[in-house]
Design a protein around this motif. Sequence first.
Motif, PDB file in Angstrom:
ATOM      1  N   GLY A   1       2.719  14.897  -1.459  1.00 34.34           N
ATOM      2  CA  GLY A   1       1.719  14.739  -2.373  1.00 34.34           C
ATOM      3  C   GLY A   1       1.178  13.270  -2.435  1.00 34.34           C
ATOM      4  N   GLY A   2       1.681  12.329  -1.380  1.00 32.72           N
ATOM      5  CA  GLY A   2       1.342  10.923  -1.601  1.00 32.72           C
ATOM      6  C   GLY A   2       0.019  10.608  -1.245  1.00 32.72           C
ATOM      7  N   ALA A   3      -0.985  11.448  -0.721  1.00 34.95           N
ATOM      8  CA  ALA A   3      -2.298  10.977  -0.656  1.00 34.95           C
ATOM      9  C   ALA A   3      -2.889  11.064  -1.945  1.00 34.95           C
ATOM     10  CB  ALA A   3      -3.026  11.717   0.528  1.00 34.95           C
ATOM     11  N   LYS A   4      -2.571  12.400  -2.610  1.00 37.14           N
ATOM     12  CA  LYS A   4      -3.218  12.514  -4.029  1.00 37.14           C
ATOM     13  C   LYS A   4      -2.550  11.508  -4.876  1.00 37.14           C
ATOM     14  CE  LYS A   4      -3.193  16.063  -7.680  1.00 37.14           C
ATOM     15  NZ  LYS A   4      -2.884  17.514  -8.166  1.00 37.14           N
TER      16      LYS A   4
ATOM     17  N   ALA B   1       0.796  -1.306   0.127  1.00 42.00           N
ATOM     18  CA  ALA B   1      -0.048   0.068   0.067  1.00 42.00           C
ATOM     19  C   ALA B   1       0.760   1.159  -0.011  1.00 42.00           C
ATOM     20  CB  ALA B   1      -0.968  -0.047   1.080  1.00 42.00           C
ATOM     21  N   VAL B   2       1.819   1.103   0.621  1.00 45.17           N
ATOM     22  CA  VAL B   2       2.875   2.233   0.534  1.00 45.17           C
ATOM     23  C   VAL B   2       4.078   2.154  -0.456  1.00 45.17           C
ATOM     24  CG1 VAL B   2       4.424   3.607   2.039  1.00 45.17           C
ATOM     25  CG2 VAL B   2       2.266   2.978   2.915  1.00 45.17           C
ATOM     26  N   THR B   3       4.417   2.835  -1.408  1.00 42.69           N
ATOM     27  CA  THR B   3       5.321   2.440  -2.288  1.00 42.69           C
ATOM     28  C   THR B   3       6.379   3.772  -2.276  1.00 42.69           C
ATOM     29  OG1 THR B   3       4.180   3.099  -4.220  1.00 42.69           O
ATOM     30  CG2 THR B   3       4.053   0.848  -3.509  1.00 42.69           C
TER      31      THR B   3
ATOM     32  N   TRP C   1      -5.532   4.992  -7.830  1.00 43.77           N
ATOM     33  CA  TRP C   1      -6.879   4.015  -7.915  1.00 43.77           C
ATOM     34  C   TRP C   1      -7.873   4.755  -8.844  1.00 43.77           C
ATOM     35  CZ3 TRP C   1      -7.457   4.972  -1.818  1.00 43.77           C
ATOM     36  CH2 TRP C   1      -6.866   4.336  -1.100  1.00 43.77           C
ATOM     37  N   VAL C   2      -7.999   5.918  -9.184  1.00 39.56           N
ATOM     38  CA  VAL C   2      -8.965   6.450 -10.337  1.00 39.56           C
ATOM     39  C   VAL C   2      -8.462   6.124 -11.654  1.00 39.56           C
ATOM     40  CG1 VAL C   2      -9.995   8.534 -10.931  1.00 39.56           C
ATOM     41  CG2 VAL C   2      -9.747   8.314  -8.421  1.00 39.56           C
TER      42      VAL C   2
END
Length: 53
Positions: free
Chosen positions: A35-38, A26-28, A44-45
């Motif tokens: 800006g990791g969340a974006k 999940a974390v790469t 995903w999108v």
Amino acid sequence: MRLSFAVATIMAVLIATTLEICMSGAVTRCNSEYGGAKATIMQWVAPRPAACR
């Protein structure tokens, strides 16, 4: 005695959860920078097969 058992249990759960998240992929390198969340949501999108730079 009960307090130390409770603290040890909570610590074990936190360590296990952290290891599970890190080992799951999940974390790469692509999404752990600024800006990791974006980057994660955009992956995903609209997933892109290109490798991260």
